[in-house]
Design an enzyme around this catalytic site. Structure first.
Site, PDB file in Angstrom:
ATOM      1  N   THR A   1      47.687  17.500  -3.698  1.00 54.50           N
ATOM      2  CA  THR A   1      47.579  16.338  -4.575  1.00 54.50           C
ATOM      3  C   THR A   1      47.641  16.814  -6.009  1.00 54.50           C
ATOM      4  OG1 THR A   1      46.206  14.525  -5.335  1.00 54.50           O
ATOM      5  CG2 THR A   1      45.038  16.403  -4.414  1.00 54.50           C
TER       6      THR A   1
ATOM      7  N   GLU B   1      42.685  13.313  -0.371  1.00 49.70           N
ATOM      8  CA  GLU B   1      41.427  13.973   0.012  1.00 49.70           C
ATOM      9  C   GLU B   1      40.701  13.225   1.127  1.00 49.70           C
ATOM     10  OE1 GLU B   1      42.542  13.558  -3.013  1.00 49.70           O
ATOM     11  OE2 GLU B   1      41.936  15.152  -4.378  1.00 49.70           O
TER      12      GLU B   1
ATOM     13  N   LYS C   1      49.195   6.920 -12.814  1.00 48.24           N
ATOM     14  CA  LYS C   1      49.876   6.725 -11.537  1.00 48.24           C
ATOM     15  C   LYS C   1      51.024   5.743 -11.710  1.00 48.24           C
ATOM     16  CE  LYS C   1      48.762   7.339  -6.862  1.00 48.24           C
ATOM     17  NZ  LYS C   1      47.952   7.094  -5.694  1.00 48.24           N
TER      18      LYS C   1
ATOM     19  N   TRP D   1      51.704  10.622  -9.112  1.00 43.49           N
ATOM     20  CA  TRP D   1      50.912  11.020 -10.268  1.00 43.49           C
ATOM     21  C   TRP D   1      51.738  11.615 -11.391  1.00 43.49           C
ATOM     22  CZ3 TRP D   1      46.437   8.936 -10.376  1.00 43.49           C
ATOM     23  CH2 TRP D   1      45.680   8.778  -9.207  1.00 43.49           C
TER      24      TRP D   1
HETATM   25  P1  AMP Z   1      46.692   9.959  -3.758  1.00 44.65           P
HETATM   26  O1  AMP Z   1      45.864  11.129  -3.422  1.00 44.65           O
HETATM   27  O2  AMP Z   1      47.963  10.314  -4.452  1.00 44.65           O
HETATM   28  O3  AMP Z   1      46.918   9.078  -2.580  1.00 44.65           O
HETATM   29  O4  AMP Z   1      45.908   9.077  -4.831  1.00 44.65           O
HETATM   30  C1  AMP Z   1      44.620   8.578  -4.615  1.00 44.65           C
HETATM   31  C2  AMP Z   1      44.180   7.728  -5.790  1.00 44.65           C
HETATM   32  O5  AMP Z   1      45.074   6.617  -5.942  1.00 44.65           O
HETATM   33  C3  AMP Z   1      42.834   7.110  -5.666  1.00 44.65           C
HETATM   34  O6  AMP Z   1      41.782   8.001  -6.005  1.00 44.65           O
HETATM   35  C4  AMP Z   1      42.932   5.933  -6.653  1.00 44.65           C
HETATM   36  O7  AMP Z   1      42.776   6.378  -8.001  1.00 44.65           O
HETATM   37  C5  AMP Z   1      44.362   5.492  -6.459  1.00 44.65           C
HETATM   38  N1  AMP Z   1      44.424   4.406  -5.463  1.00 44.65           N
HETATM   39  C6  AMP Z   1      44.765   4.501  -4.155  1.00 44.65           C
HETATM   40  N2  AMP Z   1      44.736   3.296  -3.554  1.00 44.65           N
HETATM   41  C7  AMP Z   1      44.343   2.403  -4.480  1.00 44.65           C
HETATM   42  C8  AMP Z   1      44.103   0.992  -4.483  1.00 44.65           C
HETATM   43  N3  AMP Z   1      44.299   0.236  -3.401  1.00 44.65           N
HETATM   44  N4  AMP Z   1      43.674   0.425  -5.629  1.00 44.65           N
HETATM   45  C9  AMP Z   1      43.498   1.159  -6.750  1.00 44.65           C
HETATM   46  N5  AMP Z   1      43.715   2.489  -6.829  1.00 44.65           N
HETATM   47  C10 AMP Z   1      44.137   3.110  -5.705  1.00 44.65           C
END
Ligand code: AMP
Length: 538
Positions: free
Chosen positions: A176, A324, A432, A437
């Site tokens: 990540t 994670e 994001k 990211w």
């Molecule tokens: P990733 O590890 O790339 O899947 O990113 C995870 C992060 O994406 C989370 O810690 C949030 O900051 C953001 N995120 C994921 N799902 C949502 C959601 N439904 N609403 C708002 N933020 C989200």
């Protein structure tokens, strides 16, 4: 007297999933729509055989338990076979995110010590660039090449027994970049993956069964395609894969293959709506066919998007999670009184990020670590724990959790009295965009390399299509005659194109903390509702 229960040992190993799918749902179709428009059809039995053949080849190449086998590929059935083949030979499947740029890719693959790299032919130019820098890769396989993948298949008969072992052995590695510093690897276990897969098929999560026709739009290189390649086997779904994600292709597949379930980040749905509008105008079929459940996550699903789908008779499940957390943390799905609610009230529920499935625990804490009440108004740092939540990043020296196993997500939320979680902010300093990211720190570091820039801060501002886009606040060096175009032109040479800020704003100064750091939280607050010029014009 010490006593164990008298039930059978059946380690929670991922190979059980593919065995089950091949045995009980062997004829259930799995298809790939390739970029040239051709469709290739196989089934769970076919994927299982390909996986065994691959495992046989990997074993021949001397892969040892725990060795990493990487993929750099879009969604297709060979990619799926590679997952089960790599894991079945005792290895660890490492899905590399094709959207990262060279420097990160080189770092990640060397850090992972990948021994095999399997990729799609379309990425040949990237692989050619990376190859001289990849220190550990011994074997390169091109998925869509008869001379490469095809030759391996021809050279193996699939007579191979899965390598078994402890259920806490690793099986998958996902990096990540959603934190500061270098990308971090999350090393899933067989056990965590199995528990997560079993939880995912539940009605309140992805609601999967052997009747489901699942089109995962979320890429297999992003948080394990939300675990769907595993849950899909546990349920025996029909999988519809597409190597391209353009709306006309996806819509065509939905209608033609009678897709019932789909999952992806919000961005893909905006493009889909535009396509549906154009299709309706042209007098063609703009329905969504048999689609009945769309899971949206990765970023907050906008209300208008949820509303449009729900009013078209498609239920939306709103997922929150992270690499994670394997990644399912919560899911916005029907409450006990669902059927008695108006559609507006149902939409209100789905706009929030939802409740935990069995297996995940959530809490919110203040800056001092005091646990806050689930009252729907107290907002705090969101922490999570459970059997599919990270304990320690790959090769890290220390745990990523506190002594009680709580992992701080970097998200800020409230928890309502009924357990519904609602994200309200993000504490981590990242942007994001379209579900991927952008590291603000890397963007800032790159920007200060630009002649004439004294200081720079990158922050995300709202964008209707990409959810967020970066803007760059720049303090010029004294006397420097620096324009927005100069900064963008400089950055274009050092960061990926989709990382380029949508706007560069020149400011006289930036706010600093007592220790001299830029107060990013303050800036994010200031520019929370900033409207990009391009959007203002539109
Ligand atoms: P990733 O590890 O790339 O899947 O990113 C995870 C992060 O994406 C989370 O810690 C949030 O900051 C953001 N995120 C994921 N799902 C949502 C959601 N439904 N609403 C708002 N933020 C989200």
């Amino acid at each position: 007297m010490f006593m164990l229960g008298y039930m059978q040992d059946w380690d929670l190993r991922v190979s059980h999933l593919i065995d089950y799918a091949a045995r009980e749902h062997g004829n259930r179709e799995i298809l790939t729509r390739w970029a040239d428009g051709s469709i290739e059809r196989t089934n769970w039995a076919g994927v299982a055989l390909e996986a065994r053949k691959l495992a046989q080849v990997f074993a021949r190449w001397g892969m040892k338990p725990g060795d990493r086998i990487a993929t750099f590929a879009m969604n297709h059935h060979r990619h799926l076979a590679a997952w089960y083949g790599a894991i079945g030979c005792g290895g660890v499947i490492h899905t590399v995110n094709v959207r990262l740029f060279d420097e990160d890719l080189i770092y990640i693959m060397n850090h992972a010590e990948d021994r095999v790299l399997m990729y799609d032919a379309q990425f040949q130019p990237v692989i050619d660039r990376l190859k001289p820098h990849l220190k550990t890769v011994e074997h390169y396989i091109v998925f869509d090449s008869a001379d490469s993948y095809g030759a391996l298949m021809a050279d193996a008969d699939g007579q191979f027994d899965w390598v078994m072992g402890d259920e806490r052995d690793p099986c998958m590695l996902c990096y990540t970049s959603g934190t500061t510093g270098h990308p971090k690897g999350v090393l899933y276990q067989h056990r965590s993956t199995m528990l997560h897969a079993m939880a995912e098929i539940a009605p309140s999560v992805f609601d999967l069964s052997c009747g489901s026709v699942l089109l995962p739009i979320v890429p297999m290189f992003h948080a394990a395609s939300w675990g769907l390649p595993f849950a899909g086997a546990a349920a025996g779904v029909k999988f519809v894969f597409s190597t391209t994600n353009d709306a006309p292709t996806l819509h065509g597949l939905m209608l033609q293959e009678k897709v019932t379930h789909s999952a992806g980040v919000p961005t893909v749905w905006l493009a889909m709506f535009q396509h549906l509008d154009a299709t309706a105008k042209a007098g063609r079929d703009a329905s969504l066919g048999k689609l009945r459940l769309v899971t949206i996550g990765g970023s907050a699903a906008p209300r208008a998007m949820i509303e449009r789908l729900m009013k078209q008779g498609v239920r939306v499940a709103h997922a929150w999670g992270m690499t994670e957390t394997s990644p399912i943390g919560t899911m916005g799905s029907p409450t006990p009184d669902w059927d008695d609610l108006s559609i507006e009230a149902q939409i209100d529920i789905v706009c929030k990020q939802g409740r935990v499935p069995f297996g995940v625990e959530l809490r919110i804490v203040d800056d001092e670590g005091t646990v806050l009440p689930r009252d729907g108004t107290s907002s705090g740092k969101l922490q999570v724990r459970g059997p599919w939540v990270v304990k320690r990043y790959f090769k890290a020296e220390a745990d990523a959790t506190d002594a009680d196993q709580w992992f701080d997500t970097g998200d800020v939320s409230v928890i309502h009295p009924d357990g519904t979680m609602q994200i309200t902010d993000r504490a981590k300093d990242v942007i994001k965009s379209g579900g991927e990211w952008i590291s603000s720190v890397e963007l800032e570091n790159a920007a200060v390399g630009c002649p004439g820039v004294a200081e720079a801060a990158a922050i995300g501002v709202p964008h209707p299509k990409w959810d967020e886009r970066p803007i760059l606040l720049v303090v010029r060096k004294e006397g420097a005659a620096l324009s927005e175009a100069d900064v963008v032109a400089y950055l274009a040479g050092v960061v990926a194109k989709w990382w380029l800020p949508d706007e560069v704003l020149f400011v006289d100064s930036l706010p600093h903390t007592g220790t001299g750091k830029i107060q990013k939280a303050e800036l994010r607050k200031q520019y929370k509702d900033y409207q990009l010029k391009a959007l203002r014009a539109a």
